[in-house]
Design an enzyme around this catalytic site. Structure first.
Site, PDB file in Angstrom:
ATOM      1  N   LYS A 117       0.809  -1.218   0.000  1.00 43.85           N
ATOM      2  CA  LYS A 117       0.000   0.000   0.000  1.00 43.85           C
ATOM      3  C   LYS A 117       0.839   1.263   0.000  1.00 43.85           C
ATOM      4  CE  LYS A 117      -4.608  -0.951   1.610  1.00 43.85           C
ATOM      5  NZ  LYS A 117      -5.532  -1.000   2.714  1.00 43.85           N
ATOM      6  N   LYS A 201      -5.235  -7.996  -7.840  1.00 44.44           N
ATOM      7  CA  LYS A 201      -6.554  -8.408  -7.343  1.00 44.44           C
ATOM      8  C   LYS A 201      -7.603  -7.332  -7.616  1.00 44.44           C
ATOM      9  CE  LYS A 201      -6.254  -6.690  -2.648  1.00 44.44           C
ATOM     10  NZ  LYS A 201      -6.328  -6.814  -1.245  1.00 44.44           N
ATOM     11  N   LYS A 204     -11.308  -2.257  -4.413  1.00 41.64           N
ATOM     12  CA  LYS A 204     -12.143  -1.051  -4.332  1.00 41.64           C
ATOM     13  C   LYS A 204     -11.371   0.186  -4.772  1.00 41.64           C
ATOM     14  CE  LYS A 204     -14.256  -2.552   0.009  1.00 41.64           C
ATOM     15  NZ  LYS A 204     -13.262  -2.906   1.016  1.00 41.64           N
TER      16      LYS A 204
HETATM   17  P1  TYM Z   1     -11.439  -5.315   2.693  1.00 45.59           P
HETATM   18  O1  TYM Z   1     -12.557  -4.380   2.819  1.00 45.59           O
HETATM   19  O2  TYM Z   1     -10.237  -4.913   1.917  1.00 45.59           O
HETATM   20  O3  TYM Z   1     -11.952  -6.687   2.098  1.00 45.59           O
HETATM   21  C1  TYM Z   1     -13.098  -7.301   2.598  1.00 45.59           C
HETATM   22  C2  TYM Z   1     -13.115  -8.798   2.333  1.00 45.59           C
HETATM   23  O4  TYM Z   1     -13.123  -9.063   0.926  1.00 45.59           O
HETATM   24  C3  TYM Z   1     -12.043  -9.926   0.608  1.00 45.59           C
HETATM   25  N1  TYM Z   1     -11.541  -9.533  -0.714  1.00 45.59           N
HETATM   26  C4  TYM Z   1     -11.408 -10.378  -1.747  1.00 45.59           C
HETATM   27  N2  TYM Z   1     -11.671 -11.685  -1.872  1.00 45.59           N
HETATM   28  C5  TYM Z   1     -11.445 -12.247  -3.094  1.00 45.59           C
HETATM   29  N3  TYM Z   1     -10.958 -11.553  -4.164  1.00 45.59           N
HETATM   30  C6  TYM Z   1     -10.683 -10.230  -4.070  1.00 45.59           C
HETATM   31  N4  TYM Z   1     -10.228  -9.555  -5.116  1.00 45.59           N
HETATM   32  C7  TYM Z   1     -10.912  -9.578  -2.815  1.00 45.59           C
HETATM   33  N5  TYM Z   1     -10.749  -8.304  -2.386  1.00 45.59           N
HETATM   34  C8  TYM Z   1     -11.149  -8.289  -1.092  1.00 45.59           C
HETATM   35  C9  TYM Z   1     -11.006  -9.690   1.695  1.00 45.59           C
HETATM   36  O5  TYM Z   1     -10.137 -10.791   1.805  1.00 45.59           O
HETATM   37  C10 TYM Z   1     -11.886  -9.525   2.902  1.00 45.59           C
HETATM   38  O6  TYM Z   1     -12.294 -10.773   3.416  1.00 45.59           O
HETATM   39  N6  TYM Z   1      -8.537  -6.333   6.511  1.00 45.59           N
HETATM   40  C11 TYM Z   1      -9.903  -6.678   6.089  1.00 45.59           C
HETATM   41  C12 TYM Z   1     -10.967  -6.003   6.917  1.00 45.59           C
HETATM   42  C13 TYM Z   1     -11.003  -6.442   8.341  1.00 45.59           C
HETATM   43  C14 TYM Z   1     -11.257  -7.753   8.830  1.00 45.59           C
HETATM   44  C15 TYM Z   1     -11.243  -7.639  10.267  1.00 45.59           C
HETATM   45  C16 TYM Z   1     -11.526  -8.974   8.212  1.00 45.59           C
HETATM   46  C17 TYM Z   1     -10.817  -5.649   9.423  1.00 45.59           C
HETATM   47  N7  TYM Z   1     -10.969  -6.356  10.584  1.00 45.59           N
HETATM   48  C18 TYM Z   1     -11.445  -8.763  11.065  1.00 45.59           C
HETATM   49  C19 TYM Z   1     -11.727 -10.086   9.028  1.00 45.59           C
HETATM   50  C20 TYM Z   1     -11.688  -9.965  10.438  1.00 45.59           C
HETATM   51  C21 TYM Z   1     -10.030  -6.349   4.606  1.00 45.59           C
HETATM   52  O7  TYM Z   1      -9.266  -6.774   3.830  1.00 45.59           O
HETATM   53  O8  TYM Z   1     -11.058  -5.614   4.198  1.00 45.59           O
END
Ligand code: TYM
Length: 338
Positions: A117, A201, A204
């Site tokens: 990032k 990947k 957003k």
């Molecule tokens: P975020 O918002 O980036 O992603 C949310 C979830 O979507 C999954 N994800 C994907 N899965 C498959 N292919 C993709 N291209 C893709 N992009 C995103 C992520 O793996 C995630 O499951 N750090 C976390 C947020 C978080 C969290 C937590 C998750 C904060 N606290 C506690 C689990 C438990 C995240 O990546 O958010």
């Protein structure tokens, strides 16, 4: 080995930092729907994580409702699972501070997501972005969650959560106080790639709107994005080995497989040898069939912010009722005066 004996519990979270896309749906939300009848579930909108990079306050509020509405539109039942926003349950922040004192700098230095990032601009990154995975560990362990459904990109963060839990248990001689949470990653859709570049990947924050299918896209937009997706000039291979050096093709086949409940091999047995002129319309139809109804429901829910607010407030109350006694115990273990 953990001898944790507590109840099985699920926690996961999504950042309100942009629109919900197909990767979030297949990697995370769809699993939430599958797990909700089996486990005591907590699904969080992680607004405190979102502000580790700049968020416009007005948009942040709207996006928080958008994520909550996406959970509901995909089929999470708020009467069973607690749906809430992280900042409304102060136990997350309290435990995160204590975990900041348990986690080691060396562990955080190894986090690849932070490195990806910030790139070469580490000096200007927020301190919050650096300790992001520690807050994530607190999100999970503040409920003593045993299972965490996430996409593949979260594997390293989950390993850190386990390390923090183990070190806390060890340092404070509180054997098995925290479980070592299990990531639930496996399954099709754990890593969905950009429609414009099969080596990155779906995200957003991708500047190209055509890189992602958003849950809010209407039927025509979904079909257009799939038909414009990057491919190559060769027909689809007959066997999965033929996907090896074709990341864009592998991604589209993977999306078809994940949405149809078939394996890549089965998809290729139907489409192998055919060109994209045949495969893309079939894929577009499938994505429209599965995603457009979620988008319709999402729009209906977003038009009712009063209801969404009620779901979040109710979810936060229930979440706090689980988390507060755990944090109280943690404070006693650490030696804070009551
Ligand atoms: P975020 O918002 O980036 O992603 C949310 C979830 O979507 C999954 N994800 C994907 N899965 C498959 N292919 C993709 N291209 C893709 N992009 C995103 C992520 O793996 C995630 O499951 N750090 C976390 C947020 C978080 C969290 C937590 C998750 C904060 N606290 C506690 C689990 C438990 C995240 O990546 O958010």
């Amino acid at each position: 080995m953990s001898g944790y004996q507590g109840p099985m519990r699920v926690l996961s979270g999504i950042q309100p930092s942009g629109g919900m896309h197909l990767g979030n749906y297949l990697g995370a939300i769809r699993k939430f729907v599958d797990l909700q009848n089996e486990y005591d579930c907590h699904f969080c909108v992680v607004d405190m994580h979102a502000i580790t990079v700049w968020q416009d306050p007005v948009k942040l509020r709207a996006q928080t409702f958008h994520i909550a509405a996406s959970y509901l539109a995909a089929g999470v039942d708020p009467k069973g699972a607690a749906i809430f926003h992280q900042s409304a349950v102060r136990a997350h922040a309290e435990l995160a501070w204590i975990f900041n004192c348990v986690a080691r700098l060396g562990w955080l230095d190894r986090m690849t997501q932070f490195k990806d990032k910030v790139g070469k601009d580490k000096e200007r990154a927020s301190v919050g972005l650096y300790t992001y995975p520690v807050l994530q560990a607190a999100d999970i362990l503040v409920y003593k969650a045993t299972h965490v459904p996430v996409g593949e990109d979260q594997k390293q963060h989950l390993e850190l959560s386990r390390d923090i839990a183990a070190k806390f248990n060890h340092d404070f001689k509180a054997e098995d106080f925290f479980p070592l949470p299990e990531p639930l990653i496996k399954g099709p859709g754990a890593r969905i790639m950009s429609l414009r570049d099969g080596t990155v990947k779906m995200s957003k924050s991708d500047p190209s709107q055509n890189a992602c299918v958003f849950l809010s896209d209407d039927k025509d937009t979904i079909a257009r994005k799939i038909k414009k997706a990057k491919t190559d000039a060769e027909p689809l291979p007959d066997k999965v080995e033929g996907l090896a050096d074709r990341p864009e093709v592998a991604n589209l086949v993977g999306i078809y497989a994940a949405l149809s409940g078939k394996s890549d091999t089965e998809v290729l047995s139907s489409f192998g040898g055919q060109g994209f002129g045949a495969f893309k319309p079939a894929l577009a139809d499938l994505v429209v069939e599965k995603i457009a109804p979620i988008g319709d429901e999402l729009r209906r829910l977003e038009a009712d912010p009063g209801f969404l607010q009620q779901v979040l407030t109710d979810g936060a109350e229930r979440a706090a009722a689980t988390a507060d006694p755990i944090v109280k115990q943690v404070k006693e273990i650490v030696g804070f005066v009551a």
